[in-house]
Design a protein around this motif. Structure first.
Motif, PDB file in Angstrom:
ATOM      1  N   CYS A  47       0.833  -1.211   0.000  1.00 23.45           N
ATOM      2  CA  CYS A  47       0.000   0.000   0.000  1.00 23.45           C
ATOM      3  C   CYS A  47       0.863   1.255   0.000  1.00 23.45           C
ATOM      4  O   CYS A  47       0.561   2.232  -0.698  1.00 23.45           O
ATOM      5  CB  CYS A  47      -0.938   0.017   1.202  1.00 23.45           C
ATOM      6  SG  CYS A  47      -2.316  -1.133   1.070  1.00 23.45           S
ATOM      7  N   HIS A  51       0.937   4.081  -2.879  1.00 20.61           N
ATOM      8  CA  HIS A  51       0.679   5.478  -2.549  1.00 20.61           C
ATOM      9  C   HIS A  51       1.779   6.376  -3.106  1.00 20.61           C
ATOM     10  O   HIS A  51       1.502   7.420  -3.702  1.00 20.61           O
ATOM     11  CB  HIS A  51       0.566   5.651  -1.036  1.00 20.61           C
ATOM     12  CG  HIS A  51       0.369   7.061  -0.610  1.00 20.61           C
ATOM     13  ND1 HIS A  51      -0.824   7.721  -0.756  1.00 20.61           N
ATOM     14  CD2 HIS A  51       1.234   7.951  -0.042  1.00 20.61           C
ATOM     15  CE1 HIS A  51      -0.699   8.956  -0.305  1.00 20.61           C
ATOM     16  NE2 HIS A  51       0.542   9.110   0.133  1.00 20.61           N
ATOM     17  N   ARG A  75      -7.825  -1.739   3.571  1.00 15.77           N
ATOM     18  CA  ARG A  75      -7.628  -0.298   3.328  1.00 15.77           C
ATOM     19  C   ARG A  75      -8.094   0.501   4.539  1.00 15.77           C
ATOM     20  O   ARG A  75      -7.482   1.514   4.889  1.00 15.77           O
ATOM     21  CB  ARG A  75      -8.396   0.160   2.084  1.00 15.77           C
ATOM     22  CG  ARG A  75      -7.829  -0.304   0.760  1.00 15.77           C
ATOM     23  CD  ARG A  75      -6.574   0.425   0.337  1.00 15.77           C
ATOM     24  NE  ARG A  75      -6.730   1.847   0.172  1.00 15.77           N
ATOM     25  CZ  ARG A  75      -6.943   2.485  -0.975  1.00 15.77           C
ATOM     26  NH1 ARG A  75      -7.070   1.811  -2.084  1.00 15.77           N
ATOM     27  NH2 ARG A  75      -7.029   3.788  -0.998  1.00 15.77           N
ATOM     28  N   LEU A  76      -9.164   0.070   5.200  1.00 16.79           N
ATOM     29  CA  LEU A  76      -9.620   0.744   6.417  1.00 16.79           C
ATOM     30  C   LEU A  76      -8.612   0.582   7.560  1.00 16.79           C
ATOM     31  O   LEU A  76      -8.430   1.497   8.364  1.00 16.79           O
ATOM     32  CB  LEU A  76     -10.995   0.237   6.833  1.00 16.79           C
ATOM     33  CG  LEU A  76     -12.142   0.582   5.884  1.00 16.79           C
ATOM     34  CD1 LEU A  76     -13.434  -0.080   6.340  1.00 16.79           C
ATOM     35  CD2 LEU A  76     -12.314   2.091   5.763  1.00 16.79           C
ATOM     36  N   GLU A  79      -5.948   3.089   6.805  1.00 21.66           N
ATOM     37  CA  GLU A  79      -6.429   4.426   7.163  1.00 21.66           C
ATOM     38  C   GLU A  79      -6.452   4.615   8.679  1.00 21.66           C
ATOM     39  O   GLU A  79      -6.099   5.690   9.179  1.00 21.66           O
ATOM     40  CB  GLU A  79      -7.814   4.665   6.573  1.00 21.66           C
ATOM     41  CG  GLU A  79      -7.798   4.842   5.072  1.00 21.66           C
ATOM     42  CD  GLU A  79      -9.188   5.040   4.489  1.00 21.66           C
ATOM     43  OE1 GLU A  79     -10.088   5.508   5.223  1.00 21.66           O
ATOM     44  OE2 GLU A  79      -9.360   4.734   3.300  1.00 21.66           O
ATOM     45  N   GLY A  82      -2.933   5.211   9.813  1.00 22.30           N
ATOM     46  CA  GLY A  82      -2.534   6.566   9.451  1.00 22.30           C
ATOM     47  C   GLY A  82      -3.180   7.620  10.336  1.00 22.30           C
ATOM     48  O   GLY A  82      -2.575   8.654  10.634  1.00 22.30           O
ATOM     49  N   HIS A  83      -4.385   7.352  10.767  1.00 23.46           N
ATOM     50  CA  HIS A  83      -5.113   8.315  11.587  1.00 23.46           C
ATOM     51  C   HIS A  83      -4.662   8.311  13.047  1.00 23.46           C
ATOM     52  O   HIS A  83      -4.558   9.357  13.676  1.00 23.46           O
ATOM     53  CB  HIS A  83      -6.619   8.024  11.512  1.00 23.46           C
ATOM     54  CG  HIS A  83      -7.449   8.920  12.356  1.00 23.46           C
ATOM     55  ND1 HIS A  83      -7.674  10.238  12.036  1.00 23.46           N
ATOM     56  CD2 HIS A  83      -8.093   8.697  13.526  1.00 23.46           C
ATOM     57  CE1 HIS A  83      -8.429  10.784  12.975  1.00 23.46           C
ATOM     58  NE2 HIS A  83      -8.700   9.870  13.887  1.00 23.46           N
TER      59      HIS A  83
END
Length: 156
Positions: A47, A51, A75-76, A79, A82-83
């Protein structure tokens, strides 16, 4: 050598300090990780590469995960990381045989989520993630693992 008690639910009752330090600082080989954990680490590396090159990782994630639902759920996970991760997540290059410290932690978190062991998950991540972040990541990893294609028996 002095003994310490209570280093978390998955580490047993007593452990020598040198053993604990070694376990917390070792960078395991990706090939030695449990299958789901190794797949999660390698998928994250992929991923990141996509990116950086502005490519869509979904086709390869679908192939790696076994179905589109699992790919979307991964993908969640990405995310969520990353969050909620407090610092940039250290991702090793795809060819690196060893997991970075963050990847090794992700592998351990995948294992805890796969066993539905919230106590171990929280113990592993409580120092760096708040309660809401731990909940978000635990749920995201659990949803991803449940969505993965079932493993086929060798005789199927």
């Amino acid at each position: 050598m002095p003994m310490r008690r209570g280093f978390g639910p998955s580490m047993g009752g007593m452990m020598e300090t040198s053993t604990l330090v070694r376990r917390l600082t070792e960078q395991p080989f990706v090939r030695d990780l449990p299958v789901d954990a190794a797949q999660a680490v390698l998928a994250l590396r992929y991923c990141v590469l996509c990116h950086r090159s502005e490519r869509d990782p979904m086709p390869e994630l679908e192939r790696r995960c076994g179905n589109i639902l699992a790919a979307r759920r991964y993908r969640l996970v990405v995310e969520a990381i990353g969050h909620c991760w407090p610092d940039p997540f250290a991702v090793a290059p795809p060819c690196c045989p060893r997991a970075s410290f963050d990847e090794a932690l992700l592998a351990a978190l995948v294992g805890a989520a796969g066993r539905d062991d919230r106590a171990a998950f929280d113990w592993l991540s409580a120092e760096m993630l708040g309660g809401d972040a731990r909940e978000m990541l635990f749920v995201a990893l659990g949803n991803f693992l449940r969505a993965k294609a079932p493993r086929r028996a060798p005789n199927d």
